[in-house]
Motif scaffolding. Structure first.
Motif, mmCIF file in Angstrom:
data_model
loop_
_atom_site.group_PDB
_atom_site.id
_atom_site.type_symbol
_atom_site.label_atom_id
_atom_site.label_comp_id
_atom_site.label_asym_id
_atom_site.label_seq_id
_atom_site.Cartn_x
_atom_site.Cartn_y
_atom_site.Cartn_z
ATOM 1 N N THR A 164 0.840 -1.291 0.056
ATOM 2 C CA THR A 164 0.193 0.080 0.035
ATOM 3 C C THR A 164 0.746 1.444 -0.194
ATOM 4 O O THR A 164 0.647 2.337 -0.959
ATOM 5 C CB THR A 164 -1.062 0.139 1.112
ATOM 6 O OG1 THR A 164 -1.613 -1.158 1.177
ATOM 7 C CG2 THR A 164 -1.717 1.287 1.359
ATOM 8 N N ALA A 184 -10.452 4.817 -8.077
ATOM 9 C CA ALA A 184 -9.107 4.989 -8.713
ATOM 10 C C ALA A 184 -9.103 5.920 -9.798
ATOM 11 O O ALA A 184 -8.602 5.796 -10.722
ATOM 12 C CB ALA A 184 -8.461 3.705 -8.852
ATOM 13 N N ASN A 240 -9.647 4.616 0.121
ATOM 14 C CA ASN A 240 -9.391 3.286 -0.017
ATOM 15 C C ASN A 240 -10.456 2.477 -0.527
ATOM 16 O O ASN A 240 -11.433 2.328 0.173
ATOM 17 C CB ASN A 240 -8.774 2.904 1.073
ATOM 18 C CG ASN A 240 -7.917 1.587 1.183
ATOM 19 O OD1 ASN A 240 -8.279 1.014 0.300
ATOM 20 N ND2 ASN A 240 -6.927 1.312 1.858
ATOM 21 N N ALA A 241 -10.119 1.877 -1.803
ATOM 22 C CA ALA A 241 -11.139 0.844 -2.281
ATOM 23 C C ALA A 241 -11.372 -0.240 -1.379
ATOM 24 O O ALA A 241 -12.746 -0.782 -1.311
ATOM 25 C CB ALA A 241 -10.616 0.497 -3.485
ATOM 26 N N GLU A 242 -10.581 -0.571 -0.506
ATOM 27 C CA GLU A 242 -10.866 -1.758 0.402
ATOM 28 C C GLU A 242 -11.839 -1.291 1.694
ATOM 29 O O GLU A 242 -12.251 -2.209 2.135
ATOM 30 C CB GLU A 242 -9.526 -2.492 0.844
ATOM 31 C CG GLU A 242 -8.691 -2.740 -0.083
ATOM 32 C CD GLU A 242 -7.238 -2.871 0.468
ATOM 33 O OE1 GLU A 242 -7.149 -3.089 1.772
ATOM 34 O OE2 GLU A 242 -6.145 -2.614 -0.234
ATOM 35 N N VAL A 299 -4.630 -2.403 -6.313
ATOM 36 C CA VAL A 299 -5.127 -2.480 -4.734
ATOM 37 C C VAL A 299 -4.513 -3.598 -4.136
ATOM 38 O O VAL A 299 -4.128 -4.738 -4.639
ATOM 39 C CB VAL A 299 -6.841 -2.730 -5.191
ATOM 40 C CG1 VAL A 299 -7.281 -3.359 -3.806
ATOM 41 C CG2 VAL A 299 -7.380 -1.551 -5.601
ATOM 42 N N ALA A 324 -11.780 -5.158 -2.047
ATOM 43 C CA ALA A 324 -12.265 -4.145 -2.782
ATOM 44 C C ALA A 324 -13.486 -4.625 -3.790
ATOM 45 O O ALA A 324 -14.392 -3.753 -3.959
ATOM 46 C CB ALA A 324 -11.186 -3.484 -3.866
#
Length: 243
Positions: free
Chosen positions: A18, A67, A115-117, A138, A144
């Protein structure tokens, strides 16, 4: 998630990936669009046009462009009247996108660091979720995808544009040579950053092939999943529906 994840051809702890991916995009943000043109001969514009046609944005649609960084997809979605939230984990990429939107006179986009997660949006909030050339960076891809499913309404659409593995004989070998030998040199010449572009090419090689990624989308709860290859699978549009 496993104890290590891929960062290009390396295996590193998840938090290190990350951090290092953040460093890559901070480094390349200012020249990101120039490098996309140089690396693809401008073809990324055609791929993105086709991608947005598959999304079929409608006036009033709430769309999350994850993103979304420099705004390439968001600008196209907004042209159709969709209400677009541009999310990116990297604030430097968002800064570039906001500056581009201002220069083009594009108003109404929502820009947010995310954060996509671990998205902060409520359940069943968006009509569509898009992510272009971002999912392979990612750290925890299944997380995600689960978050994408969570924030979509029933009947919501998931669309992902990503590099994959071309199946065309001859072309695969030629592209492999081009990407590994020439792209890092272009990165050094145009962005003064050879290492970041070496990582970006390596990340493509480590990303699951079309069928494996399609299965991952299904595992997240999406149905009617599809993988639409371009250039024999060098690039693919993945999609699924939430019911």
């Amino acid at each position: 998630m496993s104890e290590t994840v891929s960062f290009g051809y390396e295996e590193v702890p998840p938090d290190e990936k990350t951090r290092r991916v953040g460093g890559v995009f901070t480094s390349v943000a200012a020249r990101y669009d120039l490098m996309n043109d140089a690396m693809s001969g401008g073809m990324h514009r055609l791929w993105k046009d086709r991608f947005v046609r598959r999304v079929k944005p409608r006036p009033g649609d709430q769309i999350l462009d994850m993103a979304g960084g420099t705004g390439d997809i968001a600008f196209r979605l907004a042209e159709a009247g969709a209400a677009v939230t541009v999310a990116d984990i990297n604030p430097d990429m968002l800064d570039v996108g906001m500056a581009r939107a201002q220069k083009r006179g594009i108003d109404g986009l929502v820009w947010t660091e995310a954060n996509a997660e671990t998205l902060s949006f409520p359940d069943r909030f968006f009509d569509a979720y898009t992510i272009a050339f971002g999912i392979r960076n990612v750290t925890d891809i299944p997380a995600a995808l689960n978050e994408a499913h969570r924030v979509l309404r029933r009947g919501g659409r998931f669309f992902c544009l990503e590099f994959s593995t071309t199946l065309w004989p001859g072309f695969a070998e030629a592209y492999d040579t081009y990407s590994h030998r020439l792209v890092p040199r272009l990165g050094k010449l145009l962005a003064n950053d050879e290492d970041s572009y070496r990582y970006l090419i390596e990340s493509i090689r480590r990303f699951p092939d079309m069928e494996r990624f399609k299965a991952m989308i299904g595992d997240a709860g999406f149905v009617q999943t599809r993988a639409e290859p371009m250039l024999g699978g060098l690039v693919a549009i993945h999609s699924g529906w939430k019911i």
